[in-house]
Design a protein around this motif. Structure first.
Motif, PDB file in Angstrom:
ATOM      1  N   GLY A  11       0.751  -1.310   0.004  1.00 16.74           N
ATOM      2  CA  GLY A  11      -0.040   0.051   0.006  1.00 16.74           C
ATOM      3  C   GLY A  11       0.779   1.258  -0.185  1.00 16.74           C
ATOM      4  N   PRO A  12       0.277   2.357   0.493  1.00 16.56           N
ATOM      5  CA  PRO A  12       1.097   3.683   0.623  1.00 16.56           C
ATOM      6  C   PRO A  12       2.696   3.268   1.251  1.00 16.56           C
ATOM      7  N   VAL A  13       3.742   3.989   0.871  1.00 14.27           N
ATOM      8  CA  VAL A  13       5.014   3.403   1.182  1.00 14.27           C
ATOM      9  C   VAL A  13       5.594   4.602   1.885  1.00 14.27           C
ATOM     10  N   GLN A  14       6.185   4.471   3.039  1.00 14.65           N
ATOM     11  CA  GLN A  14       7.043   5.778   3.436  1.00 14.65           C
ATOM     12  C   GLN A  14       8.290   5.888   2.632  1.00 14.65           C
ATOM     13  N   VAL A  15       8.359   7.042   2.167  1.00 14.90           N
ATOM     14  CA  VAL A  15       9.501   7.459   1.051  1.00 14.90           C
ATOM     15  C   VAL A  15      10.660   7.982   1.997  1.00 14.90           C
ATOM     16  N   ALA A  16      12.092   7.546   1.359  1.00 14.31           N
ATOM     17  CA  ALA A  16      13.212   8.514   2.206  1.00 14.31           C
ATOM     18  C   ALA A  16      12.923   9.945   1.769  1.00 14.31           C
ATOM     19  N   LEU A  17      13.705  10.826   2.403  1.00 17.30           N
ATOM     20  CA  LEU A  17      13.579  11.894   2.512  1.00 17.30           C
ATOM     21  C   LEU A  17      14.845  12.879   2.388  1.00 17.30           C
ATOM     22  N   ALA A  18      14.945  13.858   1.773  1.00 19.97           N
ATOM     23  CA  ALA A  18      16.307  14.617   2.049  1.00 19.97           C
ATOM     24  C   ALA A  18      16.294  15.915   2.735  1.00 19.97           C
ATOM     25  N   ASP A  50       2.300  -5.707  -8.796  1.00 21.61           N
ATOM     26  CA  ASP A  50       2.041  -6.962  -8.363  1.00 21.61           C
ATOM     27  C   ASP A  50       1.235  -7.780  -9.308  1.00 21.61           C
ATOM     28  N   ARG A  51       0.884  -9.027  -9.013  1.00 19.88           N
ATOM     29  CA  ARG A  51       0.301  -9.691 -10.129  1.00 19.88           C
ATOM     30  C   ARG A  51      -1.225  -9.358 -10.599  1.00 19.88           C
ATOM     31  N   GLY A  52      -1.684  -8.500  -9.944  1.00 25.47           N
ATOM     32  CA  GLY A  52      -3.035  -8.081 -10.138  1.00 25.47           C
ATOM     33  C   GLY A  52      -2.640  -6.726 -11.159  1.00 25.47           C
ATOM     34  N   GLY A  53      -1.615  -6.193 -11.252  1.00 25.93           N
ATOM     35  CA  GLY A  53      -1.508  -5.146 -12.104  1.00 25.93           C
ATOM     36  C   GLY A  53      -0.580  -3.991 -11.319  1.00 25.93           C
ATOM     37  N   SER A  54      -0.753  -2.593 -11.404  1.00 20.67           N
ATOM     38  CA  SER A  54       0.373  -1.557 -10.800  1.00 20.67           C
ATOM     39  C   SER A  54      -0.495  -0.613 -10.289  1.00 20.67           C
ATOM     40  N   LYS A  55       0.150  -0.076  -9.142  1.00 19.97           N
ATOM     41  CA  LYS A  55      -0.331   1.025  -8.240  1.00 19.97           C
ATOM     42  C   LYS A  55       0.815   2.233  -8.201  1.00 19.97           C
ATOM     43  N   LEU A  56       0.144   3.664  -8.393  1.00 21.73           N
ATOM     44  CA  LEU A  56       1.025   4.515  -8.181  1.00 21.73           C
ATOM     45  C   LEU A  56       0.656   5.250  -6.956  1.00 21.73           C
ATOM     46  N   TRP A  57       1.722   5.410  -6.105  1.00 20.55           N
ATOM     47  CA  TRP A  57       1.385   6.051  -4.698  1.00 20.55           C
ATOM     48  C   TRP A  57       2.311   7.303  -4.443  1.00 20.55           C
ATOM     49  N   SER A  58       1.459   8.577  -4.124  1.00 19.99           N
ATOM     50  CA  SER A  58       2.311   9.670  -4.008  1.00 19.99           C
ATOM     51  C   SER A  58       2.874   9.482  -2.643  1.00 19.99           C
ATOM     52  N   ARG A  59       3.833  10.655  -2.335  1.00 21.26           N
ATOM     53  CA  ARG A  59       4.441  10.586  -1.090  1.00 21.26           C
ATOM     54  C   ARG A  59       3.803  10.511   0.053  1.00 21.26           C
ATOM     55  N   ARG A  60       2.457  11.063  -0.156  1.00 20.38           N
ATOM     56  CA  ARG A  60       1.565  11.398   1.080  1.00 20.38           C
ATOM     57  C   ARG A  60       0.393  10.227   1.131  1.00 20.38           C
ATOM     58  N   GLY A  61       0.778   9.297   0.262  1.00 21.48           N
ATOM     59  CA  GLY A  61      -0.034   8.003   0.190  1.00 21.48           C
ATOM     60  C   GLY A  61      -1.361   7.954  -0.525  1.00 21.48           C
ATOM     61  N   THR A  62      -1.593   8.930  -1.606  1.00 22.13           N
ATOM     62  CA  THR A  62      -2.675   9.144  -2.211  1.00 22.13           C
ATOM     63  C   THR A  62      -2.482   8.344  -3.716  1.00 22.13           C
ATOM     64  N   ASP A  63      -3.553   7.558  -4.081  1.00 19.44           N
ATOM     65  CA  ASP A  63      -3.511   6.465  -5.243  1.00 19.44           C
ATOM     66  C   ASP A  63      -3.560   7.437  -6.476  1.00 19.44           C
ATOM     67  N   GLY A 192      26.625   5.413  -1.030  1.00 24.84           N
ATOM     68  CA  GLY A 192      26.907   4.264  -1.569  1.00 24.84           C
ATOM     69  C   GLY A 192      26.369   3.233  -0.652  1.00 24.84           C
ATOM     70  N   ALA A 193      26.752   3.206   0.501  1.00 25.94           N
ATOM     71  CA  ALA A 193      26.443   2.195   1.398  1.00 25.94           C
ATOM     72  C   ALA A 193      25.426   2.193   2.266  1.00 25.94           C
ATOM     73  N   GLN A 194      24.474   3.293   2.031  1.00 28.74           N
ATOM     74  CA  GLN A 194      23.477   3.521   2.874  1.00 28.74           C
ATOM     75  C   GLN A 194      22.145   2.537   2.460  1.00 28.74           C
ATOM     76  N   PRO A 195      21.456   1.994   3.327  1.00 27.39           N
ATOM     77  CA  PRO A 195      20.165   1.416   3.088  1.00 27.39           C
ATOM     78  C   PRO A 195      19.077   2.470   2.728  1.00 27.39           C
ATOM     79  N   TYR A 196      18.036   2.194   2.256  1.00 27.07           N
ATOM     80  CA  TYR A 196      16.917   2.899   1.882  1.00 27.07           C
ATOM     81  C   TYR A 196      16.366   3.594   3.339  1.00 27.07           C
ATOM     82  N   PRO A 197      16.382   4.953   3.647  1.00 31.66           N
ATOM     83  CA  PRO A 197      16.115   5.502   4.806  1.00 31.66           C
ATOM     84  C   PRO A 197      14.692   5.719   4.913  1.00 31.66           C
ATOM     85  N   ALA A 198      13.739   4.956   4.880  1.00 31.51           N
ATOM     86  CA  ALA A 198      12.398   5.351   4.798  1.00 31.51           C
ATOM     87  C   ALA A 198      11.869   5.928   5.830  1.00 31.51           C
ATOM     88  N   GLY A 199      11.077   7.311   5.551  1.00 27.80           N
ATOM     89  CA  GLY A 199      10.419   8.215   6.462  1.00 27.80           C
ATOM     90  C   GLY A 199      11.615   9.096   7.059  1.00 27.80           C
TER      91      GLY A 199
END
Length: 203
Positions: A11-18, A50-63, A192-199
């Protein structure tokens, strides 16, 4: 069996920020060395296939799947199920990023969105990989995620595009100084060595 998405990425995903910095950092300022990318003047967009298709989510979780039908369709056509991408949706007009045209695409119903997609088609610039073949990739270092992303992108066609990256500070400085004419807002710098810093503001 075709890969499904990790539960945390369905579902909506927490994105990494700068966070903002005053000057371009030196090449070793972040773990594993700095990786420099253009900062696109668009809308942040998580793509989940996914197997059912594609979803596009905004930074704030809007489909936004029906808002950008050309991106949704391209993801169904070109991405393997079990893939989650982080990137930016943009519109180009006369060789320059057109944020105003992008804003006109927001809040449209499916029929209107299709008409606007024909008149002002959007592009997607992918700059990170969150899942591949159903496996969560956020714990991997950026360089490994980038390698996997480049493998996925090798066969892409527009409107899907791979955002450029460099580890050369001089090249990044040239981007910063010359790409503003095309509407690039600046640079995003990752380790280069950083994991994805979600949220988190880890970039």
């Amino acid at each position: 069996m075709t890969a499904t998405l990790p539960p945390e990425l369905t579902g909506p995903v927490q994105v990494a920020l700068a966070r903002t910095v005053e000057q371009i950092p030196h090449a070793g300022a972040l773990p594993g060395g700095c990786r420099f990318e253009p900062k696109w003047d668009g809308f942040r967009l998580i793509v989940a296939r996914d197997r059912g298709g594609s979803k596009l989510w905004s930074r704030r979780g809007t489909d936004l799947s029906t808002t950008f039908p050309e991106i949704t369709a391209a993801c169904v056509d070109q991405l393997v199920p079990g893939t989650v991408l982080d990137g930016e949706v943009v519109i180009w007009t006369s060789g320059r990023l057109d944020f105003g045209a992008l804003q006109t695409r927001m809040g449209r119903g499916p029929r209107s969105a299709a008409a606007h997609a024909a008149g002002h088609p959007a592009s997607y610039a992918a700059f990170d990989l969150l899942a591949s073949t159903g496996q969560d990739a956020r714990h991997l270092p950026f360089d490994e995620r980038r390698r996997l992303l480049e493998q996925l992108a090798a066969a892409w066609r527009p409107p899907l595009n791979l955002s450029p990256v460099t580890d050369d500070r001089d090249v990044a400085t040239e981007w910063f100084e010359t790409y503003t004419a095309a509407g690039i807002e600046g640079l995003v710098i990752k380790g280069g060595a950083q994991p994805y810093p979600a949220g988190q503001r880890g970039w």
